[in-house]
Design a protein around this motif. Structure first.
Motif, PDB file in Angstrom:
ATOM      1  N   LYS A   1       0.846  -1.193   0.000  1.00 53.99           N
ATOM      2  CA  LYS A   1       0.000   0.000   0.000  1.00 53.99           C
ATOM      3  C   LYS A   1       0.879   1.239   0.000  1.00 53.99           C
ATOM      4  N   LEU A   2       0.462   2.239  -0.772  1.00 54.09           N
ATOM      5  CA  LEU A   2       1.134   3.535  -0.736  1.00 54.09           C
ATOM      6  C   LEU A   2       0.703   4.269   0.521  1.00 54.09           C
ATOM      7  N   ASN A   3       1.621   4.984   1.141  1.00 54.58           N
ATOM      8  CA  ASN A   3       1.239   5.815   2.283  1.00 54.58           C
ATOM      9  C   ASN A   3       0.675   7.141   1.768  1.00 54.58           C
ATOM     10  N   GLU A   4       0.190   7.962   2.667  1.00 54.14           N
ATOM     11  CA  GLU A   4      -0.472   9.211   2.277  1.00 54.14           C
ATOM     12  C   GLU A   4       0.442  10.121   1.449  1.00 54.14           C
ATOM     13  N   LYS A   5       1.705  10.237   1.841  1.00 53.89           N
ATOM     14  CA  LYS A   5       2.648  11.089   1.091  1.00 53.89           C
ATOM     15  C   LYS A   5       2.870  10.540  -0.315  1.00 53.89           C
ATOM     16  N   GLN A   6       3.015   9.227  -0.444  1.00 53.93           N
ATOM     17  CA  GLN A   6       3.210   8.614  -1.759  1.00 53.93           C
ATOM     18  C   GLN A   6       1.989   8.820  -2.648  1.00 53.93           C
ATOM     19  N   ILE A   7       0.801   8.744  -2.056  1.00 48.37           N
ATOM     20  CA  ILE A   7      -0.433   8.999  -2.805  1.00 48.37           C
ATOM     21  C   ILE A   7      -0.447  10.438  -3.311  1.00 48.37           C
ATOM     22  N   GLU A   8      -0.158  11.381  -2.419  1.00 53.46           N
ATOM     23  CA  GLU A   8      -0.139  12.801  -2.797  1.00 53.46           C
ATOM     24  C   GLU A   8       0.906  13.054  -3.888  1.00 53.46           C
ATOM     25  N   ASP A   9       2.091  12.472  -3.736  1.00 55.25           N
ATOM     26  CA  ASP A   9       3.165  12.665  -4.714  1.00 55.25           C
ATOM     27  C   ASP A   9       2.771  12.153  -6.089  1.00 55.25           C
ATOM     28  N   LEU A  10       2.130  10.987  -6.143  1.00 55.06           N
ATOM     29  CA  LEU A  10       1.725  10.427  -7.435  1.00 55.06           C
ATOM     30  C   LEU A  10       0.637  11.289  -8.084  1.00 55.06           C
ATOM     31  N   LEU A  11      -0.319  11.749  -7.300  1.00 49.99           N
ATOM     32  CA  LEU A  11      -1.367  12.625  -7.848  1.00 49.99           C
ATOM     33  C   LEU A  11      -0.774  13.927  -8.390  1.00 49.99           C
ATOM     34  N   LYS A  12       0.227  14.468  -7.725  1.00 53.16           N
ATOM     35  CA  LYS A  12       0.865  15.716  -8.170  1.00 53.16           C
ATOM     36  C   LYS A  12       1.768  15.496  -9.379  1.00 53.16           C
ATOM     37  N   LYS A  13       2.398  14.339  -9.454  1.00 54.04           N
ATOM     38  CA  LYS A  13       3.385  14.047 -10.502  1.00 54.04           C
ATOM     39  C   LYS A  13       2.757  13.831 -11.876  1.00 54.04           C
ATOM     40  N   GLN A  14       1.648  13.122 -11.911  1.00 50.69           N
ATOM     41  CA  GLN A  14       1.044  12.745 -13.191  1.00 50.69           C
ATOM     42  C   GLN A  14       0.226  13.893 -13.784  1.00 50.69           C
ATOM     43  N   VAL A  15      -0.027  13.802 -15.075  1.00 53.30           N
ATOM     44  CA  VAL A  15      -0.811  14.820 -15.763  1.00 53.30           C
ATOM     45  C   VAL A  15      -2.032  14.219 -16.470  1.00 53.30           C
ATOM     46  N   THR A  16      -2.036  12.897 -16.628  1.00 50.46           N
ATOM     47  CA  THR A  16      -3.170  12.209 -17.245  1.00 50.46           C
ATOM     48  C   THR A  16      -3.654  11.113 -16.302  1.00 50.46           C
ATOM     49  N   GLY A  17      -4.956  11.093 -16.092  1.00 46.80           N
ATOM     50  CA  GLY A  17      -5.579  10.069 -15.270  1.00 46.80           C
ATOM     51  C   GLY A  17      -6.848   9.601 -15.950  1.00 46.80           C
ATOM     52  N   ARG A  18      -7.554   8.680 -15.313  1.00 47.73           N
ATOM     53  CA  ARG A  18      -8.811   8.190 -15.854  1.00 47.73           C
ATOM     54  C   ARG A  18      -9.946   8.528 -14.902  1.00 47.73           C
ATOM     55  N   LEU A  19     -10.987   9.085 -15.481  1.00 46.22           N
ATOM     56  CA  LEU A  19     -12.162   9.515 -14.726  1.00 46.22           C
ATOM     57  C   LEU A  19     -13.290   8.536 -14.995  1.00 46.22           C
ATOM     58  N   GLY A  20     -13.869   7.999 -13.926  1.00 48.65           N
ATOM     59  CA  GLY A  20     -14.994   7.083 -14.056  1.00 48.65           C
ATOM     60  C   GLY A  20     -16.264   7.744 -13.558  1.00 48.65           C
ATOM     61  N   CYS A  21     -17.304   7.664 -14.370  1.00 46.96           N
ATOM     62  CA  CYS A  21     -18.599   8.222 -13.965  1.00 46.96           C
ATOM     63  C   CYS A  21     -19.689   7.200 -14.294  1.00 46.96           C
ATOM     64  N   HIS A  22     -20.844   7.373 -13.651  1.00 39.07           N
ATOM     65  CA  HIS A  22     -21.926   6.410 -13.811  1.00 39.07           C
ATOM     66  C   HIS A  22     -23.266   7.144 -13.773  1.00 39.07           C
ATOM     67  N   ALA A  23     -24.087   6.905 -14.783  1.00 38.68           N
ATOM     68  CA  ALA A  23     -25.439   7.484 -14.821  1.00 38.68           C
ATOM     69  C   ALA A  23     -26.309   6.644 -15.743  1.00 38.68           C
ATOM     70  N   ASP A  24     -27.581   6.586 -15.424  1.00 40.87           N
ATOM     71  CA  ASP A  24     -28.564   5.869 -16.245  1.00 40.87           C
ATOM     72  C   ASP A  24     -28.140   4.424 -16.529  1.00 40.87           C
ATOM     73  N   GLY A  25     -27.504   3.780 -15.539  1.00 39.65           N
ATOM     74  CA  GLY A  25     -27.119   2.388 -15.689  1.00 39.65           C
ATOM     75  C   GLY A  25     -25.881   2.152 -16.532  1.00 39.65           C
ATOM     76  N   ILE A  26     -25.200   3.212 -16.939  1.00 33.77           N
ATOM     77  CA  ILE A  26     -24.003   3.096 -17.780  1.00 33.77           C
ATOM     78  C   ILE A  26     -22.802   3.617 -17.012  1.00 33.77           C
ATOM     79  N   THR A  27     -21.705   2.874 -17.051  1.00 32.82           N
ATOM     80  CA  THR A  27     -20.445   3.319 -16.474  1.00 32.82           C
ATOM     81  C   THR A  27     -19.527   3.716 -17.617  1.00 32.82           C
ATOM     82  N   TYR A  28     -18.830   4.835 -17.451  1.00 34.77           N
ATOM     83  CA  TYR A  28     -17.996   5.403 -18.503  1.00 34.77           C
ATOM     84  C   TYR A  28     -16.665   5.801 -17.883  1.00 34.77           C
ATOM     85  N   VAL A  29     -15.569   5.326 -18.463  1.00 34.83           N
ATOM     86  CA  VAL A  29     -14.229   5.669 -17.993  1.00 34.83           C
ATOM     87  C   VAL A  29     -13.484   6.303 -19.151  1.00 34.83           C
TER      88      VAL A  29
END
Length: 150
Positions: free
Chosen positions: A4-32
């Protein structure tokens, strides 16, 4: 070794990257979908034209966000976070968010003038103004991280 990543490692990875994947869900459909973003705790800031992702998040603002750094099949880090979508309508906050995105993304773009549809260009006059740019933030409420390092 898996772990498991610790809190600092999580924060560092979120700050370091520029592209991520967003998942959303509505009307029975999941979209990433992949998005460019920048992170300032506890927010993911991003922008988009109107489309499926925005429509779905307007219906259900609860989203999931994932980012990773994969160096090999057995050497990687990954963060998954959950939060709430909110469109930024305040002019000053919207400007600050766009500036943050520009500062984060521009160093990675070879030819900015070729990307006016992203509302990111060397000169404001090069931006395609026919497309409405929706600037939004995800307020993260929970984060989890894992890694493998063999």
């Amino acid at each position: 070794m898996l772990g498991k990543l610790n809190e600092k490692q999580i924060e560092d990875l979120l700050k370091k990257q520029v592209t991520g994947r967003l998942g959303c869900h509505a009307d029975g459909i999941t979209y990433v979908v992949p998005i460019n973003y920048f992170y300032r705790d506890p927010y993911i800031f991003a922008h988009s034209a109107k489309g499926r992702k925005i429509d779905m998040m307007r219906k259900n603002p609860k989203v999931c966000f994932q980012v990773d750094d994969i160096q090999s099949v057995f050497k990687w880090q990954s963060v998954i976070a959950w939060g709430k979508y909110e469109e930024i309508t305040d002019f000053d906050e919207k400007q600050q968010a766009m500036q943050g995105l520009i500062h984060r993304i521009m160093p990675l773009v070879d030819k900015p003038a070729e990307h006016p549809h992203h509302a990111i260009a060397e000169k404001e006059s090069e931006i395609d103004t026919k497309i409405e740019v929706i600037v939004y933030k995800i307020t993260l409420s929970k984060k989890s991280g894992r890694f493998e390092n063999s």
